[in-house]
Design a protein around this motif. Structure first.
Motif, short mmCIF file in Angstrom:
data_model
loop_
_atom_site.label_atom_id
_atom_site.label_comp_id
_atom_site.label_asym_id
_atom_site.label_seq_id
_atom_site.Cartn_x
_atom_site.Cartn_y
_atom_site.Cartn_z
N PHE A 1 -7.46 2.53 7.89
CA PHE A 1 -6.38 3.36 7.36
C PHE A 1 -5.49 3.78 8.53
O PHE A 1 -5.97 4.35 9.51
N CYS A 2 -4.20 3.49 8.40
CA CYS A 2 -3.23 3.85 9.43
C CYS A 2 -2.38 5.01 8.92
O CYS A 2 -1.85 4.94 7.82
N CYS A 3 -2.25 6.05 9.72
CA CYS A 3 -1.56 7.25 9.24
C CYS A 3 -0.04 7.11 9.26
O CYS A 3 0.68 8.07 8.98
N ASP A 4 0.47 5.91 9.54
CA ASP A 4 1.91 5.67 9.57
C ASP A 4 2.13 4.18 9.38
O ASP A 4 1.34 3.35 9.85
N GLY B 1 -2.83 12.14 -1.46
CA GLY B 1 -2.50 10.72 -1.38
C GLY B 1 -3.45 9.96 -0.48
O GLY B 1 -3.91 8.85 -0.81
N VAL B 2 -3.75 10.54 0.68
CA VAL B 2 -4.67 9.89 1.61
C VAL B 2 -6.08 9.86 1.02
O VAL B 2 -6.79 8.84 1.12
N GLN C 1 1.43 -8.25 1.52
CA GLN C 1 2.02 -6.93 1.76
C GLN C 1 0.94 -5.92 2.12
O GLN C 1 -0.19 -6.00 1.64
N ILE C 2 1.33 -4.97 2.95
CA ILE C 2 0.42 -3.90 3.34
C ILE C 2 0.46 -2.81 2.27
O ILE C 2 1.52 -2.31 1.91
N LYS C 3 -0.71 -2.47 1.76
CA LYS C 3 -0.78 -1.35 0.83
C LYS C 3 -0.47 -0.06 1.59
O LYS C 3 -0.82 0.07 2.76
N SER C 4 0.15 0.90 0.90
CA SER C 4 0.56 2.11 1.60
C SER C 4 0.62 3.29 0.65
O SER C 4 0.87 3.13 -0.54
N VAL C 5 0.38 4.48 1.21
CA VAL C 5 0.60 5.73 0.47
C VAL C 5 2.11 5.99 0.50
O VAL C 5 2.72 6.01 1.56
N HIS C 6 2.72 6.15 -0.67
CA HIS C 6 4.17 6.20 -0.77
C HIS C 6 4.71 7.63 -0.78
O HIS C 6 4.27 8.46 -1.57
N GLN C 7 5.68 7.87 0.10
CA GLN C 7 6.41 9.13 0.09
C GLN C 7 7.49 9.07 -1.00
O GLN C 7 8.09 8.02 -1.22
N PRO C 8 7.79 10.19 -1.65
CA PRO C 8 8.85 10.21 -2.68
C PRO C 8 10.23 10.38 -2.03
O PRO C 8 10.88 11.42 -2.15
N VAL D 1 -6.04 -3.29 5.17
CA VAL D 1 -5.26 -2.27 5.86
C VAL D 1 -4.46 -1.45 4.84
O VAL D 1 -3.87 -2.00 3.91
N VAL D 2 -4.47 -0.15 5.03
CA VAL D 2 -3.64 0.75 4.22
C VAL D 2 -2.81 1.60 5.17
O VAL D 2 -3.33 2.13 6.16
N GLY D 3 -1.52 1.72 4.88
CA GLY D 3 -0.63 2.52 5.71
C GLY D 3 -0.21 3.81 5.01
O GLY D 3 -0.74 4.16 3.96
N PHE D 4 0.74 4.50 5.63
CA PHE D 4 1.25 5.74 5.04
C PHE D 4 2.75 5.82 5.26
O PHE D 4 3.22 5.77 6.39
#
Length: 328
Positions: free
Chosen positions: A245-248, A167-168, A287-294, A272-275
């Protein structure tokens, strides 16, 4: 003063066993007059059974203990929402405790939950229990314990793992495709967590694009809004990054605030991309784009795992792997 079942029995002129069986609708062998006499005393004296004590004896409390590092932690909170939904459908209720990330406090809470006879425990922990002899065949004082820890501990009941790397990697690939070559990273400071996969994915994506890893673009900070603000402020003041890229996601919110205070325009001058992909990233505009957890899948998997461990405490379980997603 609360009346006891013994006093109810004395007032009704029957045995404690008779009162107990009538309360639990097992009094078919008693006459209607006896049942009405007992029920009248219960009503007049406003007696309520001590189900807590009986549950300890029966070991069927229909409660599940949950230990989380921090009530505000988005990962645990989002998964717990789904776990609660799934388990309440089966008649279970959660008792949620906060450990403040501390190993000693986790042990104290494990003992407290065991003392009130929970049927199972979900342990969200940043701590390594591999060399500790607190658990025997996955159980703490005969209570099944399910680890929720991003795969840190190998649990008797199997480990739920998350493929954070892919994802990252896709998120950094997307930033590179947008023309960004100076991509900052705000990673954990290892105070409570060590998010190695996220760091490795960031590095590899840059290397695969022929870029060098520059230390000045990497900031180690607490996984908090304040940590994100400080990390982003330093990157903006010390470098010419065009993306971070922010890891959280909490870090990403702090980063967003720092960018706003700097006068830069989000998604025009800096991206900015979050996680995590939690609700927190949806409350700001843009809105901040982010890697999405299921989250829903994870919550359902943990709920099923704890139920299975309660029903079959001797049974080992397989690991499960879930994938995150990055949607532009």
């Amino acid at each position: 003063m609360k009346i006891t079942i013994k006093e109810v029995a004395q007032m009704a002129g029957v045995s404690v066993t008779t009162v107990s069986q009538i309360i639990n609708q097992k009094g078919g062998r008693f006459s209607e007059a006896t049942k009405q006499r007992v029920l009248k005393v219960i009503e007049e004296q406003e007696y309520s059974p001590n189900y807590f004590a009986s549950n300890i004896i029966a070991k069927k409390s229909k409660t599940i203990g949950v230990i989380v590092p921090d009530f505000s932690e988005q990962f645990a909170a989002a998964i717990l929402k789904e776990i609660k939904y799934q388990l309440e459908k089966q008649g279970y209720y959660l008792i949620i405790c906060e450990s403040d990330h501390e190993f000693d406090k986790e042990q104290e809470l494990l003992n407290q939950l065991a003392n009130i006879a929970v049927e199972g425990i979900l342990l969200f922990t940043p701590n390594d229990y591999q060399d500790k002899k607190l658990f025997k065949n996955g159980r703490f004082r005969d209570i099944p314990v399910i680890f929720a820890d991003r795969g840190l501990n190998d649990g008797f009941y199997g480990t739920i793992k998350i493929d954070e790397y892919s994802g990252v990697y896709r998120a950094i690939e997307w930033l590179l495709a947008q023309g960004h070559r100076k991509i900052g990273l705000i990673i954990d400071n290892s105070e409570h967590y060590h998010l190695a996969e996220r760091f490795e994915a960031y590095q590899q994506a840059l290397l695969d694009c022929g870029l060098l890893i520059e230390e000045k673009y990497i900031k180690q900070m607490p996984l908090t809004i304040a940590g994100g603000y400080q990390g982003a402020s330093e990157l903006l003041n010390e470098t010419d990054v065009s993306a971070i890229f922010c890891c959280d996601d909490m870090v990403a919110i702090g980063c967003y605030q720092a960018i706003y205070d700097s006068g830069k325009i989000m998604d025009q001058e800096i991206t900015v991309v979050g996680f995590d992909g939690g609700e927190v990233t949806q409350i700001v505009r843009p809105q901040i784009k982010s890697v999405h957890q299921p989250y829903k899948k994870l919550g359902k998997a943990y709920a099923e795992k704890i139920q299975m461990a309660i029903d079959q405490p001797e049974r080992r379980m397989d690991d499960q792997l879930f994938h995150v997603s990055f949607i532009t």
